[in-house]
Design an enzyme around this catalytic site. Sequence first.
Site, mmCIF file in Angstrom:
data_model
loop_
_atom_site.group_PDB
_atom_site.id
_atom_site.type_symbol
_atom_site.label_atom_id
_atom_site.label_comp_id
_atom_site.label_asym_id
_atom_site.label_seq_id
_atom_site.Cartn_x
_atom_site.Cartn_y
_atom_site.Cartn_z
ATOM 1 N N GLU A 126 0.844 -1.195 0.000
ATOM 2 C CA GLU A 126 0.000 0.000 0.000
ATOM 3 C C GLU A 126 0.880 1.245 0.000
ATOM 4 O OE1 GLU A 126 -3.610 -2.114 2.554
ATOM 5 O OE2 GLU A 126 -2.754 -0.209 3.269
ATOM 6 N N PRO A 127 0.295 2.410 -0.285
ATOM 7 C CA PRO A 127 1.106 3.636 -0.273
ATOM 8 C C PRO A 127 1.836 3.857 1.045
ATOM 9 C CG PRO A 127 -0.999 4.074 -1.313
ATOM 10 C CD PRO A 127 -1.083 2.675 -0.776
ATOM 11 N N GLU A 362 8.979 -8.052 -4.036
ATOM 12 C CA GLU A 362 8.858 -9.304 -3.271
ATOM 13 C C GLU A 362 9.585 -9.205 -1.924
ATOM 14 O OE1 GLU A 362 6.606 -10.473 -4.735
ATOM 15 O OE2 GLU A 362 7.017 -11.830 -6.401
#
Length: 381
Positions: A126-127, A362
């Site tokens: 997420e941001p 990742e």
Amino acid sequence: MTTTLTEDQLALAEVTLDFAQEQLAPHAVAWDQDKHFPVDVIRRAAALGLAGAYVREEHGGSGLSRSDGVLVFEALATGCPSIAGYLSIHNMVAWMIDRYADAAQRDRWLPGLCSAAVLGSYCLTEPGAGSDAAALRTCAERRGDHYVLTGVKQFISGAGAADLYVVMARTGEPGPGGISAFVVERADPGVSFGPNERKMGWNAQPTRQVVLDGVRVPADRLLGAEGDGFRIAMNGLNGGRLGIAACSLGGAQSALDRSLSHLADREAFGSRLLDAQALQFRLADMATELAAARALVRQAAHALDTGDPLAPRLCAMAKRFATDTGYAVADAALQLHGGYGYLSEYGIEKIVRDLRVHQILEGTNEVMRVIVARGLTETLR
């Protein structure tokens, strides 16, 4: 490094390498420049069983092991690391559904994923929650027989083009125990996407925000049980990290092979550049470091296949070492090409740009060090 491979693995690697050289490599530079996502070519890869690589055969997949998979993604990345990287992510999504979905969910989504008629994306970041994934804020509120999802996911590979999104959202208390996993479809009302990000590399696949504005999904879109999401996400990432590590090996190997050809063709001061001992030593170091990284990736893949309790730590080690090594080898290859390496038509600068992000996605390589360090020190606390 073929002495430890079976005949089936050698054949798998050869078929995949042929596909990469015929279907990916000739178009990789143009796809990068045009920001073209070649869905038709991805579906050709699926026809070889490469879109459901880890899905069990009884569920329509190829049933490959992680040891097989790292061969596949290394070979694919010799043609285009960006497309190989997306296929690694798609396969992570397919594996998560095969592993954690119930029978009805598998029947609904796996046939399309394995054929690449349905493309998958993984939505964790997420941001405001990247490396600290357990701090995510996207929420899923239970309302009768539905959940309502609200939040924004950032840096999502394949977003907009993909049909199916495995989304991690908070259903409970703060921290990892309050996170659950959901399957969201592109056509669900309330799903929208940000603009295609302008990126340094990986331009042959789209990267967008996924915006969830009160997305109402039936309760049967929950993957596993409430509170299982963080465990599902982390287990998926163990395999995803091996895929990206293998993609770094393939991209770097392509850069090394191109360097050998370039130095053999170029002359300076009356002799081939390939005959200069200083350059030979550079090539020797590049090949040695790649071989070491490849051995670690294969060791980690074997550990994951056999259920070794050290597998998560080994996957983190392999991801960190192989992505750092792959980028360093590609950068050295650019230097060996001189000014030609800086020209887009030679394809070396594209490999450098593509491999740079492997050190970030990742799980950043700094987070990989945290995972390894925790494993080393946990018994001393």
